[in-house]
Design a protein around this motif. Sequence first.
Motif, PDB file in Angstrom:
ATOM      1  N   UNK A   1       8.420   0.338   0.779  1.00 28.27           N
ATOM      2  CA  UNK A   1       9.562   0.862   1.516  1.00 28.27           C
ATOM      3  C   UNK A   1       9.103   1.464   2.834  1.00 28.27           C
ATOM      4  N   UNK A   2       9.999   1.457   3.816  1.00 28.20           N
ATOM      5  CA  UNK A   2       9.766   2.128   5.086  1.00 28.20           C
ATOM      6  C   UNK A   2      10.794   3.235   5.273  1.00 28.20           C
TER       7      UNK A   2
ATOM      8  N   UNK B   1     -10.704   3.215  -3.231  1.00 31.31           N
ATOM      9  CA  UNK B   1      -9.719   4.308  -3.302  1.00 31.31           C
ATOM     10  C   UNK B   1      -8.309   3.744  -3.145  1.00 31.31           C
ATOM     11  N   UNK B   2      -7.411   4.170  -4.037  1.00 30.47           N
ATOM     12  CA  UNK B   2      -6.024   3.714  -3.984  1.00 30.47           C
ATOM     13  C   UNK B   2      -5.348   4.309  -2.755  1.00 30.47           C
ATOM     14  N   UNK B   3      -4.765   3.454  -1.923  1.00 30.45           N
ATOM     15  CA  UNK B   3      -4.140   4.011  -0.732  1.00 30.45           C
ATOM     16  C   UNK B   3      -3.133   3.051  -0.105  1.00 30.45           C
ATOM     17  N   UNK B   4      -2.288   3.669   0.725  1.00 29.99           N
ATOM     18  CA  UNK B   4      -1.361   2.945   1.579  1.00 29.99           C
ATOM     19  C   UNK B   4      -1.834   3.172   3.011  1.00 29.99           C
ATOM     20  N   UNK B   5      -2.106   2.096   3.720  1.00 30.05           N
ATOM     21  CA  UNK B   5      -2.683   2.196   5.061  1.00 30.05           C
ATOM     22  C   UNK B   5      -1.697   1.687   6.105  1.00 30.05           C
ATOM     23  N   UNK B   6      -1.423   2.543   7.072  1.00 29.88           N
ATOM     24  CA  UNK B   6      -0.537   2.175   8.176  1.00 29.88           C
ATOM     25  C   UNK B   6      -1.334   2.095   9.465  1.00 29.88           C
ATOM     26  N   UNK B   7      -0.954   1.148  10.317  1.00 29.58           N
ATOM     27  CA  UNK B   7      -1.540   1.057  11.656  1.00 29.58           C
ATOM     28  C   UNK B   7      -0.508   0.572  12.655  1.00 29.58           C
ATOM     29  N   UNK B   8      -0.500   1.129  13.879  1.00 28.49           N
ATOM     30  CA  UNK B   8      -1.368   2.221  14.312  1.00 28.49           C
ATOM     31  C   UNK B   8      -0.881   3.563  13.788  1.00 28.49           C
ATOM     32  N   UNK B   9      -1.673   4.590  13.970  1.00 28.58           N
ATOM     33  CA  UNK B   9      -1.247   5.936  13.588  1.00 28.58           C
ATOM     34  C   UNK B   9      -0.395   6.565  14.690  1.00 28.58           C
ATOM     35  N   UNK B  10      -0.692   6.213  15.926  1.00 25.99           N
ATOM     36  CA  UNK B  10       0.065   6.724  17.071  1.00 25.99           C
ATOM     37  C   UNK B  10       0.288   5.584  18.051  1.00 25.99           C
ATOM     38  N   UNK B  11       1.474   5.555  18.659  1.00 26.52           N
ATOM     39  CA  UNK B  11       1.749   4.533  19.664  1.00 26.52           C
ATOM     40  C   UNK B  11       2.785   5.057  20.644  1.00 26.52           C
TER      41      UNK B  11
ATOM     42  N   UNK C   1       5.637 -11.266   2.815  1.00 25.82           N
ATOM     43  CA  UNK C   1       5.081 -12.575   2.484  1.00 25.82           C
ATOM     44  C   UNK C   1       3.985 -12.460   1.434  1.00 25.82           C
ATOM     45  N   UNK C   2       3.334 -11.319   1.411  1.00 32.42           N
ATOM     46  CA  UNK C   2       2.293 -11.060   0.408  1.00 32.42           C
ATOM     47  C   UNK C   2       2.614  -9.729  -0.250  1.00 32.42           C
ATOM     48  N   UNK C   3       2.140  -9.571  -1.477  1.00 30.63           N
ATOM     49  CA  UNK C   3       2.467  -8.358  -2.216  1.00 30.63           C
ATOM     50  C   UNK C   3       1.917  -7.117  -1.539  1.00 30.63           C
ATOM     51  N   UNK C   4       0.751  -7.196  -0.926  1.00 33.17           N
ATOM     52  CA  UNK C   4       0.100  -5.999  -0.413  1.00 33.17           C
ATOM     53  C   UNK C   4       0.621  -5.564   0.956  1.00 33.17           C
ATOM     54  N   UNK C   5       1.268  -6.445   1.710  1.00 33.93           N
ATOM     55  CA  UNK C   5       1.635  -6.128   3.095  1.00 33.93           C
ATOM     56  C   UNK C   5       3.146  -6.067   3.307  1.00 33.93           C
ATOM     57  N   UNK C   6       3.547  -5.115   4.137  1.00 32.07           N
ATOM     58  CA  UNK C   6       4.985  -4.940   4.406  1.00 32.07           C
ATOM     59  C   UNK C   6       5.137  -4.424   5.839  1.00 32.07           C
ATOM     60  N   UNK C   7       5.003  -5.296   6.827  1.00 36.32           N
ATOM     61  CA  UNK C   7       5.082  -4.852   8.220  1.00 36.32           C
ATOM     62  C   UNK C   7       6.501  -4.500   8.661  1.00 36.32           C
ATOM     63  N   UNK C   8       6.577  -3.535   9.557  1.00 36.93           N
ATOM     64  CA  UNK C   8       7.845  -3.116  10.170  1.00 36.93           C
ATOM     65  C   UNK C   8       7.845  -3.600  11.612  1.00 36.93           C
ATOM     66  N   UNK C   9       8.871  -4.340  11.984  1.00 39.35           N
ATOM     67  CA  UNK C   9       8.936  -4.946  13.313  1.00 39.35           C
ATOM     68  C   UNK C   9      10.100  -4.349  14.099  1.00 39.35           C
TER      69      UNK C   9
END
Lengths: 115, 112
Positions: A33-34, A1-11, A69-77
């Motif tokens: 984008x964020x 399934x095509x999706x955008x996955x974020x983790x965590x959902x709550x913090x 660094x990779x096409x699929x990942x875009x972490x927010x720090x």
Amino acid sequence: EAQVTQNPRYLITVTGKKLTVTCSQNMNHEYMSWYRQDPGLGLRQIYYSMNVEVTDKGDVPEGYKVSRKEKRNFPLILESPSPNQTSLYFCASSPFSDGFYQPQHFGDGTRLSIL
Amino acid sequence: EDKVVQSPLSLVVHEGDTVTLNCSYEVTNFRSLLWYKQEKKAPTFLFMLTSSGIEKKSGRLSSILDKKELSSILNITATQTGDSAIYLCAVEAWAGAQKLVFGQGTRLTINP
């Protein structure tokens, strides 16, 4: 399934404790984008990336960092979170087709509370 | 500064009513205008408009762009309780990269 996955959902965390919100998409999209969403302000863009190793500031980048660094990942720090970064965060991605960026697909959101 | 303004910010109607939501914008290098529906989670895409005067339609929802007036409307006819959501208008501007500027959103509540 095509999706955008974020983790965590709550913090819930405390001021100054570094945190990372991950974002991954499985659609091979170039653009990611964020956004943060606050009541009465709509969604505001934090950072975006047109492709691997290409990132740029959006409207509200202060206090945030990103990497692609990779096409699929875009972490927010958040290196040193503060209470004014308490918000609902969305990651989004879109393909580049026929010379135009296409409508973005959004993740389900991450609700961050900084105490 | 790029700006997107939606009105009304909040709207409460009865099931079966027709509603019109408004979006006006001021951006440099306009590329397109998009409408999204946001229920409990992620915004979901409704329409993308690039040409003035051409109506996009999907079931009971329709939307049109007026580039002369720098605005768009989203119409929902025969509303249902499932239409209750926040409706977001976003304008894509081009500044060397895609920049999406969102309005504040319209919170629509449909009462049975």
